[in-house]
Design a protein around this motif. Structure first.
Motif, PDB file in Angstrom:
ATOM      1  N   PHE A   1       0.835  -1.200   0.000  1.00 47.76           N
ATOM      2  CA  PHE A   1       0.000   0.000   0.000  1.00 47.76           C
ATOM      3  C   PHE A   1       0.871   1.251   0.000  1.00 47.76           C
ATOM      4  CE2 PHE A   1      -2.287  -3.295   2.456  1.00 47.76           C
ATOM      5  CZ  PHE A   1      -3.269  -3.571   1.519  1.00 47.76           C
ATOM      6  N   VAL A   2       0.430   2.217  -0.774  1.00 45.84           N
ATOM      7  CA  VAL A   2       1.183   3.465  -0.917  1.00 45.84           C
ATOM      8  C   VAL A   2       0.261   4.654  -0.665  1.00 45.84           C
ATOM      9  CG1 VAL A   2       2.312   4.981  -2.588  1.00 45.84           C
ATOM     10  CG2 VAL A   2       2.898   2.559  -2.525  1.00 45.84           C
ATOM     11  N   HIS A   3       0.726   5.576   0.161  1.00 47.63           N
ATOM     12  CA  HIS A   3       0.013   6.843   0.346  1.00 47.63           C
ATOM     13  C   HIS A   3       0.472   7.770  -0.775  1.00 47.63           C
ATOM     14  CE1 HIS A   3      -0.337  10.927   2.444  1.00 47.63           C
ATOM     15  NE2 HIS A   3      -1.546  10.570   2.051  1.00 47.63           N
ATOM     16  N   VAL A   4      -0.400   8.018  -1.733  1.00 46.19           N
ATOM     17  CA  VAL A   4      -0.012   8.691  -2.971  1.00 46.19           C
ATOM     18  C   VAL A   4       0.552  10.082  -2.723  1.00 46.19           C
ATOM     19  CG1 VAL A   4      -0.828   9.530  -5.201  1.00 46.19           C
ATOM     20  CG2 VAL A   4      -1.686   7.355  -4.294  1.00 46.19           C
ATOM     21  N   GLN A   5      -0.104  10.867  -1.865  1.00 46.48           N
ATOM     22  CA  GLN A   5       0.338  12.250  -1.670  1.00 46.48           C
ATOM     23  C   GLN A   5       1.718  12.353  -1.028  1.00 46.48           C
ATOM     24  OE1 GLN A   5      -2.866  11.310  -0.934  1.00 46.48           O
ATOM     25  NE2 GLN A   5      -4.322  12.932  -1.418  1.00 46.48           N
ATOM     26  N   SER A   6       2.194  11.273  -0.407  1.00 51.87           N
ATOM     27  CA  SER A   6       3.520  11.318   0.209  1.00 51.87           C
ATOM     28  C   SER A   6       4.628  11.044  -0.804  1.00 51.87           C
ATOM     29  CB  SER A   6       3.608  10.297   1.350  1.00 51.87           C
ATOM     30  OG  SER A   6       3.575   8.969   0.857  1.00 51.87           O
ATOM     31  N   LYS A   7       4.250  10.639  -2.030  1.00 55.76           N
ATOM     32  CA  LYS A   7       5.225  10.367  -3.076  1.00 55.76           C
ATOM     33  C   LYS A   7       5.499  11.639  -3.884  1.00 55.76           C
ATOM     34  CE  LYS A   7       5.751   6.019  -2.171  1.00 55.76           C
ATOM     35  NZ  LYS A   7       7.046   5.493  -1.684  1.00 55.76           N
ATOM     36  N   PRO A   8       6.685  11.748  -4.482  1.00 61.98           N
ATOM     37  CA  PRO A   8       6.988  12.928  -5.294  1.00 61.98           C
ATOM     38  C   PRO A   8       5.947  13.126  -6.395  1.00 61.98           C
ATOM     39  CG  PRO A   8       8.982  11.631  -4.922  1.00 61.98           C
ATOM     40  CD  PRO A   8       7.830  10.820  -4.399  1.00 61.98           C
ATOM     41  N   ARG A   9       5.644  14.366  -6.678  1.00 59.55           N
ATOM     42  CA  ARG A   9       4.615  14.709  -7.666  1.00 59.55           C
ATOM     43  C   ARG A   9       4.858  13.995  -9.001  1.00 59.55           C
ATOM     44  NH1 ARG A   9       2.235  15.814 -11.603  1.00 59.55           N
ATOM     45  NH2 ARG A   9       0.964  17.639 -12.134  1.00 59.55           N
ATOM     46  N   GLU A  10       6.104  13.903  -9.444  1.00 57.83           N
ATOM     47  CA  GLU A  10       6.402  13.308 -10.745  1.00 57.83           C
ATOM     48  C   GLU A  10       6.248  11.789 -10.761  1.00 57.83           C
ATOM     49  OE1 GLU A  10      10.301  13.916  -8.497  1.00 57.83           O
ATOM     50  OE2 GLU A  10       8.455  15.055  -8.911  1.00 57.83           O
ATOM     51  N   GLU A  11       6.116  11.166  -9.588  1.00 58.24           N
ATOM     52  CA  GLU A  11       5.968   9.707  -9.525  1.00 58.24           C
ATOM     53  C   GLU A  11       4.515   9.272  -9.325  1.00 58.24           C
ATOM     54  OE1 GLU A  11       8.365   8.088  -6.450  1.00 58.24           O
ATOM     55  OE2 GLU A  11      10.266   8.790  -7.284  1.00 58.24           O
ATOM     56  N   GLN A  12       3.640  10.195  -9.007  1.00 60.09           N
ATOM     57  CA  GLN A  12       2.280   9.813  -8.615  1.00 60.09           C
ATOM     58  C   GLN A  12       1.502   9.147  -9.745  1.00 60.09           C
ATOM     59  OE1 GLN A  12       0.435  13.255  -6.809  1.00 60.09           O
ATOM     60  NE2 GLN A  12       1.983  13.363  -5.196  1.00 60.09           N
ATOM     61  N   ARG A  13       1.731   9.586 -10.980  1.00 57.72           N
ATOM     62  CA  ARG A  13       1.072   8.943 -12.124  1.00 57.72           C
ATOM     63  C   ARG A  13       1.431   7.460 -12.183  1.00 57.72           C
ATOM     64  NH1 ARG A  13      -0.286  10.008 -17.737  1.00 57.72           N
ATOM     65  NH2 ARG A  13       0.021  12.229 -17.430  1.00 57.72           N
ATOM     66  N   ALA A  14       2.711   7.141 -11.991  1.00 56.07           N
ATOM     67  CA  ALA A  14       3.152   5.746 -12.059  1.00 56.07           C
ATOM     68  C   ALA A  14       2.507   4.899 -10.965  1.00 56.07           C
ATOM     69  CB  ALA A  14       4.677   5.666 -11.963  1.00 56.07           C
ATOM     70  N   TRP A  15       2.411   5.448  -9.757  1.00 55.13           N
ATOM     71  CA  TRP A  15       1.793   4.704  -8.663  1.00 55.13           C
ATOM     72  C   TRP A  15       0.321   4.427  -8.949  1.00 55.13           C
ATOM     73  CZ3 TRP A  15       4.894   2.286  -5.603  1.00 55.13           C
ATOM     74  CH2 TRP A  15       6.131   2.842  -5.235  1.00 55.13           C
ATOM     75  N   LEU A  16      -0.388   5.425  -9.465  1.00 58.51           N
ATOM     76  CA  LEU A  16      -1.813   5.262  -9.742  1.00 58.51           C
ATOM     77  C   LEU A  16      -2.057   4.296 -10.902  1.00 58.51           C
ATOM     78  CD1 LEU A  16      -2.926   8.973  -9.308  1.00 58.51           C
ATOM     79  CD2 LEU A  16      -3.549   7.063  -7.828  1.00 58.51           C
ATOM     80  N   LEU A  17      -1.322   4.476 -11.994  1.00 53.48           N
ATOM     81  CA  LEU A  17      -1.505   3.590 -13.138  1.00 53.48           C
ATOM     82  C   LEU A  17      -0.988   2.190 -12.840  1.00 53.48           C
ATOM     83  CD1 LEU A  17      -0.575   5.969 -16.094  1.00 53.48           C
ATOM     84  CD2 LEU A  17      -2.847   5.233 -15.370  1.00 53.48           C
ATOM     85  N   GLY A  18       0.032   2.098 -11.990  1.00 57.23           N
ATOM     86  CA  GLY A  18       0.540   0.782 -11.611  1.00 57.23           C
ATOM     87  C   GLY A  18      -0.515  -0.039 -10.907  1.00 57.23           C
ATOM     88  N   SER A  19      -1.317   0.602 -10.086  1.00 54.13           N
ATOM     89  CA  SER A  19      -2.367  -0.106  -9.356  1.00 54.13           C
ATOM     90  C   SER A  19      -3.392  -0.723 -10.303  1.00 54.13           C
ATOM     91  CB  SER A  19      -3.084   0.841  -8.392  1.00 54.13           C
ATOM     92  OG  SER A  19      -4.067   0.154  -7.644  1.00 54.13           O
TER      93      SER A  19
END
Length: 341
Positions: A174-192
């Motif tokens: 599990f990842v808290h999206v807002q705690s990740k760098p702005r430029e990585e958030q797309r990858a975390w969301l699409l990865g899910s």
């Protein structure tokens, strides 16, 4: 006592095109004036969750979700990746002369494993059109589930073994999206939402991530990501299922108040149902999500109302007892004074 007197955490499970159901659920929650303090999502639930989290209000989130899902219904969100199809055929040893023999010789099964059958280009465009990552930064806290596995084929094999009851998949993370760098958030969301073989895996933190629904398959640990909300201290949770017969059980979380929203009429569980974006079906799912939520809320609210009435009666009885006790004390004092005289 009102069920929506305090905010809830919202859990959005995965299920492809059936995610339209969640737009209807949120619509009902807004009508019921339910407040959401945090969101956890898997796969399409992660993407729906991101739109909700980034909206300035839940009412605006409903409008954005409905617009998104009607756009998905009228514009195919997933385009075929022909290279992926040909590579998969080659890896399977299908001899489509001369193309099949050439592909089979050149690429083999390893390449097929890393070549998705669908292009995620349209999905990326929709992501850009409907999600404001700048607004997400100050929005409702969002957690998403992801499954770490470099191989799409091995991910599918793990699901098959779990489905047969032989061996469960490993847990999702599990990842808290807002705690990740702005430029990585797309990858975390699409990865899910990266369904193995269908969509391209995403890389972040030096790892390869795929659909969060894969993990803990036998109990839907990843596809129903309650854990990050519980870890955040949230004990009142709404769980939205968008598949028939989900094995997840609220009884595994006895210390939490859980309101489950489950489809009251079947909405499917196969890959065809996950990829069916036919307009009338999408609209029907939205309407069903709203109706099911209102029904579930009423069922839960009814016993709470009865409990509230019982508590009011107990409080009234206690007040009467205190009044009688005070009256007895006054009577006793009066009789003592009379005797003294």
């Amino acid at each position: 006592m009102s069920l929506n007197s305090q905010p809830f955490g919202l859990v959005l499970s995965g299920g492809g095109a059936r995610g339209a159901y969640q737009a209807g659920v949120l619509k009902a929650l807004v009508e019921l004036d339910v407040q959401i303090q945090a969101i956890a999502g898997a796969s399409i639930g992660a993407l729906n969750g991101a739109i909700i989290a980034a909206a300035p209000s839940l009412r605006e989130a409903v409008a954005r979700l409905e617009k998104l899902w009607m756009t998905l219904a009228n514009e195919p969100p997933l385009a075929p990746n022909w290279a992926g199809y040909f590579t998969l055929l080659a890896a399977a040893g299908l001899q489509l002369a001369p193309l099949g023999r050439i592909a089979n010789t050149i690429v083999g099964a390893t390449v097929a494993d890393e070549t998705p059958l669908l292009s995620s280009g349209p999905l990326h465009k929709l992501f850009d059109d409907f999600l404001d990552l700048d607004a997400l930064a100050s929005g409702i806290p969002l957690h998403v589930s992801l499954f770490e596995n470099k191989s799409a084929l091995l991910s599918l094999a793990a699901i098959a073994l779990a489905d047969l009851g032989i061996k469960d998949t490993g847990d999702s993370e599990f990842v808290h999206v807002q705690s990740k760098p702005r430029e990585e958030q797309r990858a975390w969301l699409l990865g899910s939402a990266s369904l193995p073989l269908a969509l391209e895996a995403q890389k972040a933190d030096g790892k390869t991530w795929r659909d969060g629904g894969i993990g803990g398959f036998q109990k839907s640990q990843g596809n129903t990501p309650v854990a990050p909300l519980l870890d955040a201290g949230i004990s009142r949770i709404i769980v939205v299922h968008i598949g028939d017969g989900s094995p997840w059980s609220r009884h595994d979380f006895p210390k939490s108040t859980v309101v489950e929203i489950r489809p009251q009429t079947p909405i499917g569980s196969g890959i065809g149902d996950m990829l069916n974006f036919e307009p009338s079906r999408i609209q029907s799912l939205i309407e069903q999500g709203r109706a099911d939520t209102l029904m579930a809320w009423e069922k839960v609210q009814r016993p709470l109302h009865a409990i509230s009435k019982l508590r009011q009666s107990i409080d009234a009885l206690a007040t009467s007892e205190r009044a009688y006790e005070a009256l007895d004390a006054e009577t006793h004092d009066a009789m003592t004074r009379i005797r003294g005289n």
